[in-house]
Design a protein around this motif. Sequence first.
Motif, mmCIF file in Angstrom:
data_model
loop_
_atom_site.group_PDB
_atom_site.id
_atom_site.type_symbol
_atom_site.label_atom_id
_atom_site.label_comp_id
_atom_site.label_asym_id
_atom_site.label_seq_id
_atom_site.Cartn_x
_atom_site.Cartn_y
_atom_site.Cartn_z
ATOM 1 N N ILE A 142 4.378 -22.736 15.177
ATOM 2 C CA ILE A 142 3.297 -23.720 15.214
ATOM 3 C C ILE A 142 2.312 -23.323 16.316
ATOM 4 N N ARG A 143 1.047 -23.247 15.941
ATOM 5 C CA ARG A 143 0.030 -22.804 16.884
ATOM 6 C C ARG A 143 -1.306 -23.439 16.521
ATOM 7 N N GLU A 144 -2.240 -23.327 17.418
ATOM 8 C CA GLU A 144 -3.573 -23.869 17.191
ATOM 9 C C GLU A 144 -4.595 -22.768 17.386
ATOM 10 N N ILE A 145 -5.539 -22.682 16.473
ATOM 11 C CA ILE A 145 -6.601 -21.689 16.574
ATOM 12 C C ILE A 145 -7.932 -22.407 16.557
ATOM 13 N N GLU A 146 -8.944 -21.741 17.099
ATOM 14 C CA GLU A 146 -10.289 -22.323 17.169
ATOM 15 C C GLU A 146 -11.252 -21.478 16.367
ATOM 16 N N ASP A 147 -12.067 -22.159 15.557
ATOM 17 C CA ASP A 147 -13.053 -21.485 14.707
ATOM 18 C C ASP A 147 -14.366 -21.380 15.493
ATOM 19 N N PHE A 148 -14.587 -20.214 16.114
ATOM 20 C CA PHE A 148 -15.766 -20.038 16.951
ATOM 21 C C PHE A 148 -17.033 -19.751 16.141
ATOM 22 N N ASP A 149 -16.869 -19.102 14.979
ATOM 23 C CA ASP A 149 -18.058 -18.644 14.242
ATOM 24 C C ASP A 149 -18.184 -19.253 12.852
ATOM 25 N N GLY A 150 -17.334 -20.259 12.524
ATOM 26 C CA GLY A 150 -17.422 -20.908 11.214
ATOM 27 C C GLY A 150 -16.846 -20.104 10.074
ATOM 28 N N GLY A 178 -13.335 -30.458 17.193
ATOM 29 C CA GLY A 178 -13.743 -30.411 15.796
ATOM 30 C C GLY A 178 -13.515 -29.064 15.126
ATOM 31 N N ARG A 179 -13.429 -27.995 15.912
ATOM 32 C CA ARG A 179 -13.261 -26.668 15.335
ATOM 33 C C ARG A 179 -11.858 -26.098 15.548
ATOM 34 N N ARG A 180 -10.928 -26.949 15.879
ATOM 35 C CA ARG A 180 -9.561 -26.503 16.108
ATOM 36 C C ARG A 180 -8.714 -26.769 14.869
ATOM 37 N N PHE A 181 -7.789 -25.852 14.574
ATOM 38 C CA PHE A 181 -6.948 -25.946 13.384
ATOM 39 C C PHE A 181 -5.478 -25.748 13.766
ATOM 40 N N LEU A 182 -4.631 -26.592 13.171
ATOM 41 C CA LEU A 182 -3.186 -26.458 13.313
ATOM 42 C C LEU A 182 -2.688 -25.486 12.246
ATOM 43 N N VAL A 183 -1.928 -24.468 12.672
ATOM 44 C CA VAL A 183 -1.391 -23.451 11.766
ATOM 45 C C VAL A 183 0.115 -23.379 11.971
ATOM 46 N N TRP A 184 0.865 -23.243 10.873
ATOM 47 C CA TRP A 184 2.314 -23.073 11.004
ATOM 48 C C TRP A 184 2.841 -22.241 9.836
ATOM 49 N N ASN A 185 4.014 -21.670 10.043
ATOM 50 C CA ASN A 185 4.755 -20.985 8.986
ATOM 51 C C ASN A 185 5.895 -21.889 8.540
ATOM 52 N N GLU A 186 6.117 -21.959 7.229
ATOM 53 C CA GLU A 186 7.240 -22.727 6.708
ATOM 54 C C GLU A 186 8.423 -21.770 6.594
ATOM 55 N N LEU A 238 2.079 -37.492 16.406
ATOM 56 C CA LEU A 238 2.535 -36.168 16.005
ATOM 57 C C LEU A 238 1.677 -35.096 16.666
ATOM 58 N N ALA A 239 0.382 -35.340 16.750
ATOM 59 C CA ALA A 239 -0.514 -34.372 17.379
ATOM 60 C C ALA A 239 -0.134 -34.133 18.835
ATOM 61 N N GLU A 240 0.177 -35.215 19.567
ATOM 62 C CA GLU A 240 0.594 -35.072 20.961
ATOM 63 C C GLU A 240 1.915 -34.336 21.060
ATOM 64 N N SER A 241 2.847 -34.671 20.161
ATOM 65 C CA SER A 241 4.153 -34.020 20.186
ATOM 66 C C SER A 241 4.039 -32.522 19.942
ATOM 67 N N LEU A 242 3.074 -32.126 19.106
ATOM 68 C CA LEU A 242 2.858 -30.710 18.804
ATOM 69 C C LEU A 242 1.934 -30.036 19.809
ATOM 70 N N MET A 243 1.520 -30.763 20.838
ATOM 71 C CA MET A 243 0.683 -30.243 21.926
ATOM 72 C C MET A 243 -0.690 -29.790 21.435
ATOM 73 N N ASN A 290 6.529 -24.658 25.860
ATOM 74 C CA ASN A 290 5.326 -24.092 25.218
ATOM 75 C C ASN A 290 5.479 -23.838 23.721
ATOM 76 N N THR A 291 6.575 -24.266 23.104
ATOM 77 C CA THR A 291 6.813 -24.025 21.680
ATOM 78 C C THR A 291 7.345 -25.297 21.036
#
Length: 216
Positions: A206-214, A164-172, A154-159, A114-115
């Motif tokens: 590495i995580r994914e968030i969804e923009d529900f309200d724009g 359209g409203r999903r965003f990939l977020v990560w910390n360096e 890469l998208a599949e590897s990162l799960m 899961n990570t």
Amino acid sequence: NFMNNPDEETAVAQFGDGDRYFGICTLLATMPGLPMFGHGQIEGFKEKYGMEYSRAYWDEKPDSRLIQEHERRIFPLLRMRRLFSSSVHFQLFDMVEDDQPVESVYAYVNGDHNTRVLVLYNNQFERVQGRLHMSEPKLERLVDGSREVKTVSLAESLMLKIGGRRFLVWNEFTSGLTYMVPSITVFDEGLWTSLEGYQTKVFIDIREIEDFDGSL
């Protein structure tokens, strides 16, 4: 996984004590398998130790700056070894620019069920840039016990999930900065990035968030 052994010059003699050393040491700490540190490597000792040595012959003092940099840049990664030790989720990627692989760049994803973590290192003095999109072919065992050579994006590897409203977020890891890109862009185009000479980047949390309200 090692940077020196009793038959070779010490790590600091081969790779210095700057970004090149810590880039290669990051690979040592994040590759599948068991990382092995040479005697005196973390302290920056330069004396070459043979297997027959019973004691040191040089009167060397530990390099406090080098030890502190290990504490900042390497030890936290070693505490995350559960994400790197296995090869089950390991995927190797080429950085590509103008349809040509950037040969100096090491880029790979690994993690557990899961990570995921993405590691990049540029093993040359010159700056590079390019895109990570498709993995190198990998021989994988299927459920029925057979084996098949597969590539993944890469998208599949990162799960990631398509949306359209999903965003990939990560910390360096090294800089502590947080980044965000649309997930659909990673699916369609991969991830564009750049690396200075001997620069290392480790993408954690590495995580994914969804923009529900724009609002993003």
